[in-house]
Design a protein around this motif. Structure first.
Motif, PDB file in Angstrom:
ATOM      1  N   HIS A  41      41.173  42.313  34.455  1.00  0.00           N
ATOM      2  CA  HIS A  41      40.952  43.038  35.713  1.00  0.00           C
ATOM      3  C   HIS A  41      39.734  42.452  36.428  1.00  0.00           C
ATOM      4  CE1 HIS A  41      41.066  46.343  38.524  1.00  0.00           C
ATOM      5  NE2 HIS A  41      39.873  46.783  38.168  1.00  0.00           N
ATOM      6  N   PHE A  42      39.835  42.281  37.740  1.00  0.00           N
ATOM      7  CA  PHE A  42      38.744  41.745  38.550  1.00  0.00           C
ATOM      8  C   PHE A  42      38.039  42.866  39.308  1.00  0.00           C
ATOM      9  CE2 PHE A  42      41.511  38.074  38.043  1.00  0.00           C
ATOM     10  CZ  PHE A  42      40.612  37.041  37.832  1.00  0.00           C
ATOM     11  N   THR A  43      36.709  42.755  39.409  1.00  0.00           N
ATOM     12  CA  THR A  43      35.896  43.716  40.154  1.00  0.00           C
ATOM     13  C   THR A  43      34.816  42.974  40.936  1.00  0.00           C
ATOM     14  OG1 THR A  43      34.287  43.997  38.367  1.00  0.00           O
ATOM     15  CG2 THR A  43      36.179  45.496  38.367  1.00  0.00           C
ATOM     16  N   LEU A  44      34.319  43.599  41.985  1.00  0.00           N
ATOM     17  CA  LEU A  44      33.158  43.090  42.708  1.00  0.00           C
ATOM     18  C   LEU A  44      31.923  43.510  41.921  1.00  0.00           C
ATOM     19  CD1 LEU A  44      31.872  41.763  45.217  1.00  0.00           C
ATOM     20  CD2 LEU A  44      32.022  43.997  46.346  1.00  0.00           C
ATOM     21  N   MET A  45      31.062  42.558  41.626  1.00  0.00           N
ATOM     22  CA  MET A  45      29.905  42.813  40.763  1.00  0.00           C
ATOM     23  C   MET A  45      28.607  42.910  41.568  1.00  0.00           C
ATOM     24  SD  MET A  45      31.468  42.809  37.826  1.00  0.00           S
ATOM     25  CE  MET A  45      30.095  42.826  36.685  1.00  0.00           C
ATOM     26  N   LYS A  46      27.670  43.686  41.016  1.00  0.00           N
ATOM     27  CA  LYS A  46      26.329  43.801  41.583  1.00  0.00           C
ATOM     28  C   LYS A  46      25.305  43.153  40.650  1.00  0.00           C
ATOM     29  CE  LYS A  46      23.795  45.733  44.862  1.00  0.00           C
ATOM     30  NZ  LYS A  46      23.976  45.417  46.251  1.00  0.00           N
TER      31      LYS A  46
ATOM     32  N   TYR B  50      32.182  47.577  42.786  1.00  0.00           N
ATOM     33  CA  TYR B  50      33.441  48.129  43.292  1.00  0.00           C
ATOM     34  C   TYR B  50      34.572  47.761  42.340  1.00  0.00           C
ATOM     35  CZ  TYR B  50      37.499  48.794  46.331  1.00  0.00           C
ATOM     36  OH  TYR B  50      38.697  49.197  46.860  1.00  0.00           O
ATOM     37  N   ASP B  51      35.270  48.772  41.876  1.00  0.00           N
ATOM     38  CA  ASP B  51      36.433  48.597  41.015  1.00  0.00           C
ATOM     39  C   ASP B  51      37.661  49.009  41.821  1.00  0.00           C
ATOM     40  OD1 ASP B  51      38.486  48.757  39.160  1.00  0.00           O
ATOM     41  OD2 ASP B  51      37.373  49.995  37.733  1.00  0.00           O
ATOM     42  N   PRO B  52      38.573  48.082  42.122  1.00  0.00           N
ATOM     43  CA  PRO B  52      39.753  48.438  42.905  1.00  0.00           C
ATOM     44  C   PRO B  52      40.570  49.590  42.315  1.00  0.00           C
ATOM     45  CG  PRO B  52      39.573  46.063  42.758  1.00  0.00           C
ATOM     46  CD  PRO B  52      38.535  46.634  41.830  1.00  0.00           C
TER      47      PRO B  52
ATOM     48  N   LEU C 234      26.568  34.399  47.138  1.00  0.00           N
ATOM     49  CA  LEU C 234      26.679  35.363  48.232  1.00  0.00           C
ATOM     50  C   LEU C 234      27.271  36.667  47.691  1.00  0.00           C
ATOM     51  CD1 LEU C 234      26.349  35.672  51.307  1.00  0.00           C
ATOM     52  CD2 LEU C 234      28.667  34.784  51.548  1.00  0.00           C
ATOM     53  N   PHE C 235      28.309  36.540  46.864  1.00  0.00           N
ATOM     54  CA  PHE C 235      28.847  37.663  46.111  1.00  0.00           C
ATOM     55  C   PHE C 235      29.555  37.125  44.872  1.00  0.00           C
ATOM     56  CE2 PHE C 235      32.174  36.756  49.248  1.00  0.00           C
ATOM     57  CZ  PHE C 235      33.350  36.790  48.514  1.00  0.00           C
ATOM     58  N   VAL C 236      29.788  38.027  43.912  1.00  0.00           N
ATOM     59  CA  VAL C 236      30.352  37.639  42.620  1.00  0.00           C
ATOM     60  C   VAL C 236      31.497  38.579  42.258  1.00  0.00           C
ATOM     61  CG1 VAL C 236      29.876  37.353  40.145  1.00  0.00           C
ATOM     62  CG2 VAL C 236      28.109  36.762  41.833  1.00  0.00           C
ATOM     63  N   ILE C 237      32.602  37.980  41.822  1.00  0.00           N
ATOM     64  CA  ILE C 237      33.732  38.728  41.301  1.00  0.00           C
ATOM     65  C   ILE C 237      33.743  38.517  39.783  1.00  0.00           C
ATOM     66  CG2 ILE C 237      36.231  39.062  41.346  1.00  0.00           C
ATOM     67  CD1 ILE C 237      34.925  39.593  44.086  1.00  0.00           C
TER      68      ILE C 237
ATOM     69  N   ILE D 242      41.739  42.251  46.435  1.00  0.00           N
ATOM     70  CA  ILE D 242      41.072  43.438  46.983  1.00  0.00           C
ATOM     71  C   ILE D 242      39.556  43.305  46.851  1.00  0.00           C
ATOM     72  CG2 ILE D 242      40.738  45.931  46.679  1.00  0.00           C
ATOM     73  CD1 ILE D 242      43.731  45.991  45.715  1.00  0.00           C
ATOM     74  N   SER D 243      39.079  42.795  45.730  1.00  0.00           N
ATOM     75  CA  SER D 243      37.634  42.622  45.524  1.00  0.00           C
ATOM     76  C   SER D 243      37.033  41.630  46.505  1.00  0.00           C
ATOM     77  CB  SER D 243      37.360  42.177  44.078  1.00  0.00           C
ATOM     78  OG  SER D 243      37.719  43.187  43.168  1.00  0.00           O
ATOM     79  N   ILE D 244      37.765  40.547  46.788  1.00  0.00           N
ATOM     80  CA  ILE D 244      37.282  39.574  47.782  1.00  0.00           C
ATOM     81  C   ILE D 244      37.174  40.239  49.148  1.00  0.00           C
ATOM     82  CG2 ILE D 244      37.843  37.456  49.048  1.00  0.00           C
ATOM     83  CD1 ILE D 244      39.148  36.425  46.422  1.00  0.00           C
ATOM     84  N   TYR D 245      38.195  40.963  49.554  1.00  0.00           N
ATOM     85  CA  TYR D 245      38.168  41.630  50.861  1.00  0.00           C
ATOM     86  C   TYR D 245      37.067  42.687  50.930  1.00  0.00           C
ATOM     87  CZ  TYR D 245      42.076  39.397  53.195  1.00  0.00           C
ATOM     88  OH  TYR D 245      42.880  38.481  53.836  1.00  0.00           O
TER      89      TYR D 245
END
Length: 134
Positions: free
Chosen positions: A98-103, A110-112, A83-86, A18-21
């Motif tokens: 747990h995996f999240t999209l990081m800033k 973004y936390d799924p 480009l982006f980091v999980i 979900i974080s990748i998408y």
């Protein structure tokens, strides 16, 4: 695809996917993310891009489906060239990850799950840096 099995897998183990998408689609709509994953799910399984329980086997191949050519590096330190980091969090008390999209190094974009106990109580274990191929 069996709908209920798909929903169970995604709900229980799909945080990395979900974080990748979320990063690829760059949308605030969870419904849009869900629709794209559901549309791609059988392809991802058939081509061994994801395994059982949504285990991500080839994260760069997911990006390639959307015209993004990357290499993916696992690192303990914050990558500046991605480009982006999980981020992968781990909670010692519960034993869950747990995996999240990081800033940023400790900033979740973004936390799924929306409000994960693993993120609140846990620590960053590692990062997955999606680095654009030149």
């Amino acid at each position: 695809m069996n709908l209920q099995k798909f929903c169970l897998e995604l709900g229980n183990y799909g945080c990395y996917l979900i974080s990748i998408y979320k990063a690829i689609l760059n949308t605030s709509s969870d419904a849009c993310i869900l629709a794209r994953i559901a549309n791609d799910y059988d392809f991802l399984k058939e081509h061994n891009i994801i395994g059982n329980d949504c285990e991500i086997l080839q994260p760069a191949k997911i990006c390639e489906r959307y015209g993004i050519n990357v290499t993916v590096e696992k690192t303990k330190n914050w990558p500046n060239n991605a480009l982006f980091v999980i981020g992968k969090y781990h909670n010692k008390r519960t034993g869950y990850s747990h995996f999240t999209l990081m800033k940023g190094p400790r900033y979740v974009e973004y936390d799924p799950l929306g409000d994960s106990v693993t993120v609140k109580e846990g620590d960053i274990e590692s990062y997955r840096a999606f680095i654009e191929k030149k």
